[in-house]
Each structure stands twice: as structure tokens, then as C-alpha cells.
Design a protein around this motif. Sequence first.
Motif, PDB file in Angstrom:
ATOM      1  N   TYR A  19       9.535  61.669  41.862  1.00 17.08           N
ATOM      2  CA  TYR A  19      10.720  61.802  42.703  1.00 17.08           C
ATOM      3  C   TYR A  19      10.463  61.247  44.100  1.00 17.08           C
ATOM      4  CZ  TYR A  19      14.698  63.570  45.199  1.00 17.08           C
ATOM      5  OH  TYR A  19      15.827  63.634  45.979  1.00 17.08           O
ATOM      6  N   ALA A  20       9.334  61.646  44.682  1.00 19.33           N
ATOM      7  CA  ALA A  20       9.026  61.212  46.048  1.00 19.33           C
ATOM      8  C   ALA A  20       8.857  59.701  46.139  1.00 19.33           C
ATOM      9  CB  ALA A  20       7.763  61.912  46.540  1.00 19.33           C
ATOM     10  N   ARG A  21       8.156  59.118  45.168  1.00 20.03           N
ATOM     11  CA  ARG A  21       7.847  57.690  45.234  1.00 20.03           C
ATOM     12  C   ARG A  21       8.974  56.792  44.750  1.00 20.03           C
ATOM     13  NH1 ARG A  21       1.685  57.725  42.869  1.00 20.03           N
ATOM     14  NH2 ARG A  21       0.722  58.658  44.699  1.00 20.03           N
ATOM     15  N   LYS A  22       9.722  57.243  43.762  1.00 14.25           N
ATOM     16  CA  LYS A  22      10.687  56.355  43.110  1.00 14.25           C
ATOM     17  C   LYS A  22      12.142  56.670  43.412  1.00 14.25           C
ATOM     18  CE  LYS A  22       7.431  55.849  39.295  1.00 14.25           C
ATOM     19  NZ  LYS A  22       7.193  56.210  37.887  1.00 14.25           N
ATOM     20  N   VAL A  23      12.395  57.798  44.041  1.00 14.63           N
ATOM     21  CA  VAL A  23      13.767  58.139  44.392  1.00 14.63           C
ATOM     22  C   VAL A  23      13.884  58.239  45.909  1.00 14.63           C
ATOM     23  CG1 VAL A  23      15.645  59.827  44.169  1.00 14.63           C
ATOM     24  CG2 VAL A  23      14.179  59.345  42.200  1.00 14.63           C
ATOM     25  N   SER A  24      13.203  59.188  46.478  1.00 12.09           N
ATOM     26  CA  SER A  24      13.326  59.467  47.905  1.00 12.09           C
ATOM     27  C   SER A  24      12.905  58.291  48.783  1.00 12.09           C
ATOM     28  CB  SER A  24      12.507  60.705  48.251  1.00 12.09           C
ATOM     29  OG  SER A  24      12.723  61.088  49.576  1.00 12.09           O
ATOM     30  N   LEU A  25      11.694  57.779  48.560  1.00 12.65           N
ATOM     31  CA  LEU A  25      11.188  56.696  49.411  1.00 12.65           C
ATOM     32  C   LEU A  25      11.957  55.392  49.249  1.00 12.65           C
ATOM     33  CD1 LEU A  25       7.307  57.168  49.288  1.00 12.65           C
ATOM     34  CD2 LEU A  25       8.860  57.654  51.184  1.00 12.65           C
ATOM     35  N   LEU A  26      12.557  55.192  48.093  1.00 18.25           N
ATOM     36  CA  LEU A  26      13.327  53.963  47.853  1.00 18.25           C
ATOM     37  C   LEU A  26      14.796  54.117  48.223  1.00 18.25           C
ATOM     38  CD1 LEU A  26      11.753  52.788  44.469  1.00 18.25           C
ATOM     39  CD2 LEU A  26      11.200  52.038  46.795  1.00 18.25           C
ATOM     40  N   GLY A  27      15.164  55.285  48.740  1.00 14.24           N
ATOM     41  CA  GLY A  27      16.530  55.511  49.195  1.00 14.24           C
ATOM     42  C   GLY A  27      17.552  55.612  48.072  1.00 14.24           C
ATOM     43  N   LYS A  28      17.114  55.943  46.873  1.00 10.45           N
ATOM     44  CA  LYS A  28      18.062  56.098  45.758  1.00 10.45           C
ATOM     45  C   LYS A  28      18.762  57.448  45.866  1.00 10.45           C
ATOM     46  CE  LYS A  28      15.572  53.186  42.517  1.00 10.45           C
ATOM     47  NZ  LYS A  28      15.109  53.025  41.152  1.00 10.45           N
ATOM     48  N   GLN A  29      19.909  57.538  45.244  1.00 13.14           N
ATOM     49  CA  GLN A  29      20.673  58.781  45.220  1.00 13.14           C
ATOM     50  C   GLN A  29      20.268  59.605  44.005  1.00 13.14           C
ATOM     51  OE1 GLN A  29      22.853  59.689  47.696  1.00 13.14           O
ATOM     52  NE2 GLN A  29      22.028  57.860  48.686  1.00 13.14           N
ATOM     53  N   SER A  30      19.851  60.839  44.218  1.00 12.82           N
ATOM     54  CA  SER A  30      19.384  61.706  43.135  1.00 12.82           C
ATOM     55  C   SER A  30      20.430  61.875  42.040  1.00 12.82           C
ATOM     56  CB  SER A  30      19.030  63.091  43.675  1.00 12.82           C
ATOM     57  OG  SER A  30      18.003  63.010  44.607  1.00 12.82           O
ATOM     58  N   MET A  31      21.658  62.100  42.420  1.00 10.12           N
ATOM     59  CA  MET A  31      22.713  62.380  41.445  1.00 10.12           C
ATOM     60  C   MET A  31      23.123  61.136  40.653  1.00 10.12           C
ATOM     61  SD  MET A  31      23.153  65.588  41.688  1.00 10.12           S
ATOM     62  CE  MET A  31      24.705  65.978  40.945  1.00 10.12           C
ATOM     63  N   GLU A  32      22.754  59.964  41.128  1.00 10.67           N
ATOM     64  CA  GLU A  32      23.171  58.729  40.465  1.00 10.67           C
ATOM     65  C   GLU A  32      22.036  58.023  39.734  1.00 10.67           C
ATOM     66  OE1 GLU A  32      24.877  56.441  43.616  1.00 10.67           O
ATOM     67  OE2 GLU A  32      26.350  57.999  44.080  1.00 10.67           O
ATOM     68  N   THR A  33      20.814  58.535  39.830  1.00 14.95           N
ATOM     69  CA  THR A  33      19.650  57.870  39.254  1.00 14.95           C
ATOM     70  C   THR A  33      19.244  58.547  37.955  1.00 14.95           C
ATOM     71  OG1 THR A  33      18.882  57.326  41.480  1.00 14.95           O
ATOM     72  CG2 THR A  33      17.281  57.124  39.695  1.00 14.95           C
ATOM     73  N   PRO A  34      19.313  57.828  36.822  1.00 10.32           N
ATOM     74  CA  PRO A  34      18.877  58.421  35.547  1.00 10.32           C
ATOM     75  C   PRO A  34      17.363  58.669  35.556  1.00 10.32           C
ATOM     76  CG  PRO A  34      20.150  56.402  35.183  1.00 10.32           C
ATOM     77  CD  PRO A  34      19.858  56.495  36.654  1.00 10.32           C
ATOM     78  N   VAL A  35      16.952  59.746  34.930  1.00  5.21           N
ATOM     79  CA  VAL A  35      15.532  60.099  34.860  1.00  5.21           C
ATOM     80  C   VAL A  35      14.737  58.962  34.224  1.00  5.21           C
ATOM     81  CG1 VAL A  35      13.874  61.688  33.798  1.00  5.21           C
ATOM     82  CG2 VAL A  35      15.938  62.579  34.862  1.00  5.21           C
ATOM     83  N   ARG A  36      15.282  58.295  33.215  1.00  8.28           N
ATOM     84  CA  ARG A  36      14.548  57.226  32.518  1.00  8.28           C
ATOM     85  C   ARG A  36      14.131  56.097  33.460  1.00  8.28           C
ATOM     86  NH1 ARG A  36      19.433  57.046  30.298  1.00  8.28           N
ATOM     87  NH2 ARG A  36      20.822  55.422  31.015  1.00  8.28           N
ATOM     88  N   GLN A  37      14.845  55.949  34.598  1.00 13.34           N
ATOM     89  CA  GLN A  37      14.500  54.889  35.552  1.00 13.34           C
ATOM     90  C   GLN A  37      13.318  55.263  36.448  1.00 13.34           C
ATOM     91  OE1 GLN A  37      17.880  53.728  37.894  1.00 13.34           O
ATOM     92  NE2 GLN A  37      18.916  52.748  36.161  1.00 13.34           N
ATOM     93  N   VAL A  38      13.050  56.549  36.571  1.00 16.73           N
ATOM     94  CA  VAL A  38      12.034  56.964  37.530  1.00 16.73           C
ATOM     95  C   VAL A  38      10.888  57.782  36.914  1.00 16.73           C
ATOM     96  CG1 VAL A  38      13.530  56.839  39.557  1.00 16.73           C
ATOM     97  CG2 VAL A  38      13.484  58.934  38.195  1.00 16.73           C
ATOM     98  N   MET A  39      10.989  58.116  35.623  1.00 11.88           N
ATOM     99  CA  MET A  39       9.917  58.886  34.986  1.00 11.88           C
ATOM    100  C   MET A  39       8.703  57.989  34.735  1.00 11.88           C
ATOM    101  SD  MET A  39      11.308  59.244  31.103  1.00 11.88           S
ATOM    102  CE  MET A  39      11.413  57.826  30.003  1.00 11.88           C
TER     103      MET A  39
END
Length: 107
Positions: A19-39
Motif C-alpha cells: 500500500y505504502a509503495r504502490k498506492v500512497s507514494l504513487l498518488g493513486k486513489q485507494s478506492m479506485e485502485t484494484p488490489v490486483r494492480q498493487v499486490m
Amino acid sequence: ALLVLDGDQVVGIFSERDYARKVSLLGKQSMETPVRQVMSTRVLYVRPEQSVEDCMALMTDKHLRHLPVIDDGRLVGLISIGDVVKSLISEQVFIITQLENYITSSR
């Protein structure tokens, strides 16, 4: 950490680190990002017959905090670094107690 399954097969693991590396730091939106893209899709695991020392070595070497336990291709559990440390400490306390008993009984 959350294991991601496709039926009975482990296909990924999603952790705070993901989450920290692939969502938060990249400025992605949690509610719009599928888990398969960041797992993480490369999931290391252990078998039930492996020792706690094996688990500790793998977790230390690969910097893992969670490790699935898979038996015959089926997920049977998930252990954490806390589980491993607690087990090792408990074993060491037992050995120390046995040694103290041996020393005091042989006087």
C-alpha cells in the motif's frame, strides 16, 4: 497482510508495504485502485513440516513479515514474524530452564 486467492490458489499477497509503495507514494486513489494492480504476485511460502528456524531464515533473508503455509497446494495458514519470534523465545526459555534445573540438581 491479506492473501489474495483465486479459488483455492494463492495468487498474491497485499501488505502495508504494498500500500505504502504502490498506492500512497504513487498518488493513486485507494478506492479506485484494484488490489490486483498493487499486490505482490511472487508469494513465498513454507510447508507445515518446515521448522520455525527455516521460517525465520526465509523471513529474514527476504525481508518478509508474513508467510503463507501451504500443504499439498492448499493454503492452511499464515504466520507472522511475531509468531516466529514468540516461538523461538519460548523455546529458548524452555532450554534455559532445563539447563538451570540440570545445574542446580547436580550440586
